[in-house]
Scaffold this active site. Sequence first.
Site, PDB file in Angstrom:
ATOM      1  N   TYR A   1       0.691  -1.296  -0.047  1.00  0.00           N
ATOM      2  CA  TYR A   1       0.108   0.045   0.167  1.00  0.00           C
ATOM      3  C   TYR A   1       0.788   1.378   0.074  1.00  0.00           C
ATOM      4  CZ  TYR A   1       0.046  -1.800   4.980  1.00  0.00           C
ATOM      5  OH  TYR A   1       0.804  -2.480   6.237  1.00  0.00           O
TER       6      TYR A   1
ATOM      7  N   ALA B   1       9.179  -6.607  -5.151  1.00  0.00           N
ATOM      8  CA  ALA B   1      10.423  -6.673  -5.831  1.00  0.00           C
ATOM      9  C   ALA B   1      11.448  -7.582  -5.443  1.00  0.00           C
ATOM     10  CB  ALA B   1      10.966  -5.299  -5.792  1.00  0.00           C
TER      11      ALA B   1
ATOM     12  N   ARG C   1      11.168  -3.240  16.290  1.00  0.00           N
ATOM     13  CA  ARG C   1      10.906  -3.673  14.698  1.00  0.00           C
ATOM     14  C   ARG C   1      12.156  -4.098  14.210  1.00  0.00           C
ATOM     15  NH1 ARG C   1       6.057  -1.662  13.025  1.00  0.00           N
ATOM     16  NH2 ARG C   1       6.543  -1.867  10.951  1.00  0.00           N
TER      17      ARG C   1
ATOM     18  N   ASP D   1      13.487   2.798   7.791  1.00  0.00           N
ATOM     19  CA  ASP D   1      13.848   1.774   8.717  1.00  0.00           C
ATOM     20  C   ASP D   1      14.874   0.761   8.156  1.00  0.00           C
ATOM     21  OD1 ASP D   1      12.025   3.141   9.865  1.00  0.00           O
ATOM     22  OD2 ASP D   1      10.556   1.605  10.198  1.00  0.00           O
TER      23      ASP D   1
ATOM     24  N   ALA E   1       9.638   8.066  10.818  1.00  0.00           N
ATOM     25  CA  ALA E   1       8.791   8.567   9.440  1.00  0.00           C
ATOM     26  C   ALA E   1       9.671   9.892   8.850  1.00  0.00           C
ATOM     27  CB  ALA E   1       7.372   8.748   9.493  1.00  0.00           C
TER      28      ALA E   1
ATOM     29  N   HIS F   1       2.148  35.844  23.121  1.00  0.00           N
ATOM     30  CA  HIS F   1       1.361  35.551  24.402  1.00  0.00           C
ATOM     31  C   HIS F   1      -0.134  35.662  24.008  1.00  0.00           C
ATOM     32  CE1 HIS F   1       0.070  35.622  28.625  1.00  0.00           C
ATOM     33  NE2 HIS F   1      -0.583  36.822  28.387  1.00  0.00           N
TER      34      HIS F   1
END
Length: 463
Positions: free
Chosen positions: A30, A111, A264, A302, A310, A441
């Site tokens: 996806y 792939a 992970r 990753d 990310a 502020h």
Amino acid sequence: MVVGAGIGGYVSAIKTAQLGLKTLIIEKQYYGGVCLNVGCIPTKSLLRTAKVFEDIVHKAANLGIDMKTKDEPSINWDKALERKDGVVNKLTSGVKALLTKNGVKQIIGEASALDKNTITVNGKKYHCDNLIIASGSVPNELPLPGFAEGRNSGFLIDSTKILSLPKIPKALTVIGGGVIGIEFGCLFAALGTKVTVIEGAPKILPMLDQDVTALMTKTLKEKYKIEIFTNAKVKEVKGKSVVFEIDGKEQTVKSDYCLESIGRKTVTKGFDGIGLELSERKSIIANDYGETNLDGVYAIGDVTSKIMLAHVASHAGIVTANRIALKANKPGAEDIKMDYSKIPSCIYSHPEIAMIGKTEQQLKAEGVEYKTFKFPFAAIGKALADDDTTGFVKIICEPKYKTLLGAHIIGNRATDMISEFTTLIECEGTITELARAIHPHPTMSEAIGEAAEALESGKSLNL
């Protein structure tokens, strides 16, 4: 050619196309990868639902809002999941549209590399001069007794499956007191779930500054009634129970579900036979340009195991695209590289947590001289008006030149506020400049100015 249309992959593909390179991207599942589909975005959507529910239940009366009936509000879980899916679909369809708009050719399929220049997808061969591997990561699994059975029964779930539970559990056990485990613990505790966290380290969120961890632990225990076990060794899963050991004594906790949140692992399937240099963690070794040991082959995100965030993958995508374009003498390409010391980290718990740079404990261990100041949100007008005063801004600087060594925020809007420190570091600014900057502020960011002023002058204006 880019393999993987996650955050790193689609950004690098768009950037290489914009820099004049013919670009193809391959995605097996996806668009948007883990982050947009089963990570950052859906989690934050549900956390927003939990926060609004929590505010209505616990803060409405204090804010002067009376309910018309005596019935307490309830969560429409199906509606919350529907909204979450809607947010995800909007973003993922946007990714596909951006790729198309920028002329990136797209293929759906898995792939596999025959060599560094040849990739097969759906039985067809494709040739490339440069290959960017952005294949990402998947949740780790513990190889302990009963865990396989627990997964098959649906009791033991990961960070993907927990996003689509059929109903809000009455009780949830979380194995792992890291970022993902604490985010989900906060989410379901705010919705009324009895949450138990089992962590092997001496404390939860061990990578954070000790002051932040201490306040977060207190909040989880006192506000959310989350039971936290540290220094715990998980032994096995029995039915709907998790068995663990602390100080040689065995304990058991029973729940509807158990979230296995222990980090992970990289996905390198399809690229393990072309001679890529891998680390002990089976991640692809890449330098600060994303270059691997094979000429023309790059790895980002990753799959490199450097920092699994990310925004790190996204920036690495830009860096690597520029590197490839620069070597191809394309106009507009820049010589930029990754600097992992300038990466901000965020945790979307309640309260939020954000940090950049070193913790006070790291600086002490390294023998680095420093000054630090911690300014509480309880002294900030906007926090009082919002009825959300939990937390503080903590700044650590080098005492002579006043360069920023670390910044740590816990509180409402912490994840938005950290960018001020990120920009300061990138621009090589100092605490002096941060103190001189006028903070509007009333805003939560005034705490940054207050802490900087205290470090600059040695005195706080509002404490």
